[in-house]
Design an enzyme around this catalytic site. Structure first.
Site, PDB file in Angstrom:
ATOM      1  N   CYS A 162       0.026   2.900  -4.379  1.00  0.00           N
ATOM      2  CA  CYS A 162      -0.674   4.118  -4.739  1.00  0.00           C
ATOM      3  C   CYS A 162       0.170   5.332  -4.432  1.00  0.00           C
ATOM      4  CB  CYS A 162      -1.993   4.229  -3.989  1.00  0.00           C
ATOM      5  SG  CYS A 162      -3.302   3.329  -4.827  1.00  0.00           S
TER       6      CYS A 162
ATOM      7  N   HIS B 142       0.852  -1.178   0.000  1.00  0.00           N
ATOM      8  CA  HIS B 142       0.000   0.000   0.000  1.00  0.00           C
ATOM      9  C   HIS B 142       0.888   1.227   0.000  1.00  0.00           C
ATOM     10  CE1 HIS B 142      -3.960  -1.756   0.408  1.00  0.00           C
ATOM     11  NE2 HIS B 142      -3.580  -2.504   1.433  1.00  0.00           N
TER      12      HIS B 142
END
Length: 437
Positions: A301, A251
């Site tokens: 991301c 992440h």
């Protein structure tokens, strides 16, 4: 720390960044309890001496009320008396004396000889011909420089035909490749598990082994473990190798930065800024990689925005629709001590080193989500793996990444959302991977 002490540090930030030697202070600050070992390691990883000094002063402002006097003690103990006196007196930054201007020697430009129209027929055969240009008759008294142009000298090589140098990439093995694959996140992190990431990891492990790298895979690392893994990689002897690769699948989030954007999360929910990750392998901390390419591939991301794209003519793209199982690796933007504070002086900003021989490839444009299919892996890794397989033998890395950008940009998640990979390229030469014949 008391507000008055913070203001003293801020007023004298330029002098501290310019003159402070942080390496002499670490043991004393650790022994006196001003910083923890993790904080010291973070400061050390921030870059050059000036970067470390800047980070140390910034972090010092976040410590307790005794941090300032203990810092002064450390300055005295390490013979940095001038800085200690400067801070004790609460004096402003040392005024900059005007610099005596250095006389500039300018070359004397001689005018080019221009043959007047009446002498054209008298030119020697080896003279460069001069051709008149037709002018409107309304132009009053045109000068000879405007009436005649010299032709371009023959034999000049076009800029786009000059051959660029390539990095040496023939060592066997070519170098180390570290893959950090974070899949299962701790409940306290409030982060979802990254289903499908193992597919990405397997593809990249096979691909970089095929490109003759020594591949090491680490799974489900916490923030500290990510740092320790990178530190261990930086301490290896890379002198017999030509390249080093770091791949992080996790992440991510958008953080404030002054060099490389973004950060990646450990499974404990604590993040590591990308620019700290790159610092572990720069020429200062890993001398055996000086002048050699350091490649970072980040599948995470860059932020929380979802890109819906814009309309183009149908013949510009070949639409590709993502699956129903598409997920993102997005976390909302967070703050980071890595950003330059508003009290930093322009002098401190202007001295950041150029991270030469580094390329950071991001799966998505900073600020946007990165899409991952739970069944087939992420768009970015799937495309990168295939294009490396098809083109590594004939194309350089930057061209390959441009192909990846183009293909990923044509995908659509849920028929609506888009993704645009990108890279920060500080390579000085072309890079061609080794491929099997």
């Amino acid at each position: 720390m008391e507000e008055s002490h913070k203001k003293i540090l801020q007023r004298n930030r330029v002098s501290l960044v310019r003159d402070l030697d942080p390496s002499k202070l670490y043991d004393g600050l650790l022994e006196k309890g001003v910083f923890t070992q993790d904080m010291i390691d973070e400061i050390k990883s921030s870059g050059t001496r000036r970067d470390q000094a800047r980070q140390l002063v910034r972090d010092l402002e976040t410590r307790g009320s005794r941090a300032f006097p203990l810092f002064l003690e450390c300055l005295q103990e390490t013979d940095q008396h001038r800085l200690a006196e400067l801070l004790q007196n609460g004096a402003p930054t040392v005024q900059i004396q005007p610099v005596t201007p250095t006389p500039v020697v300018r070359p004397v430009v001689q005018p080019l000889p221009i043959s007047p129209p009446m002498d054209i027929d008298k030119q020697r055969k080896d003279d460069v011909p001069v051709y008149p240009i037709q002018r409107p008759s309304t132009t009053p008294s045109p000068s000879p420089e405007r009436d005649y142009l010299r032709p371009r000298p023959q034999g000049r090589t076009r800029r786009d035909s000059i051959q660029c140098q390539s990095y040496k990439m023939d060592a066997s093995p070519c170098g180390h490749c570290l893959i950090i694959n974070n899949v299962e996140f701790e409940p306290k992190s409030d982060l979802n598990n990254r289903n499908g990431s193992n597919i990405d990891c397997d593809k990249l492990e096979r691909r970089f082994k095929a490109l003759n790298f020594i591949v090491e895979v680490k799974t489900n690392l916490k923030q500290k473990q990510i740092k320790h893994g990178l530190s261990a990689l930086s301490k290896k002897d890379h002198s017999q190798y030509d390249c080093c690769v770091v791949i992080i699948l996790s992440h991510g989030t958008e953080v404030n930065h002054n060099r490389f954007p973004g950060a990646v999360y450990g499974v404990d929910g604590l993040h590591v800024p990308v620019q700290h990750i790159t610092n572990y392998l720069n020429g200062h901390y890993c001398p055996s990689l000086q002048g050699k390419p350091k490649l970072f591939f980040i599948q995470a991301c860059g932020g929380g925005e979802k890109d819906t794209g814009f309309e183009v003519s149908p013949d510009e793209v070949e639409p590709s629709i993502g699956g129903a199982d598409d997920q993102t690796d997005a976390i909302p933007m967070s703050s980071s001590s890595d950003s330059l504070s508003t009290s930093d002086e322009p002098d401190a900003r202007a001295t950041l080193p150029t991270p030469s021989d580094i390329l950071v490839s991001y799966s998505t444009f900073p600020g946007y989500v990165s899409w991952r299919d739970t069944q087939s892996g992420s768009w970015y890794v799937e495309t990168l793996d295939r294009i490396l397989d098809e083109n590594a033998a004939t194309h350089d890395l930057v061209t390959i990444l441009m192909m990846v950008n183009n293909e990923v940009s044509q995908n659509s998640a849920k028929g609506v959302y888009k993704q645009m990979p990108g890279s920060f390229n500080f390579l000085r030469k072309l890079l061609y991977f080794q491929t099997q014949a």
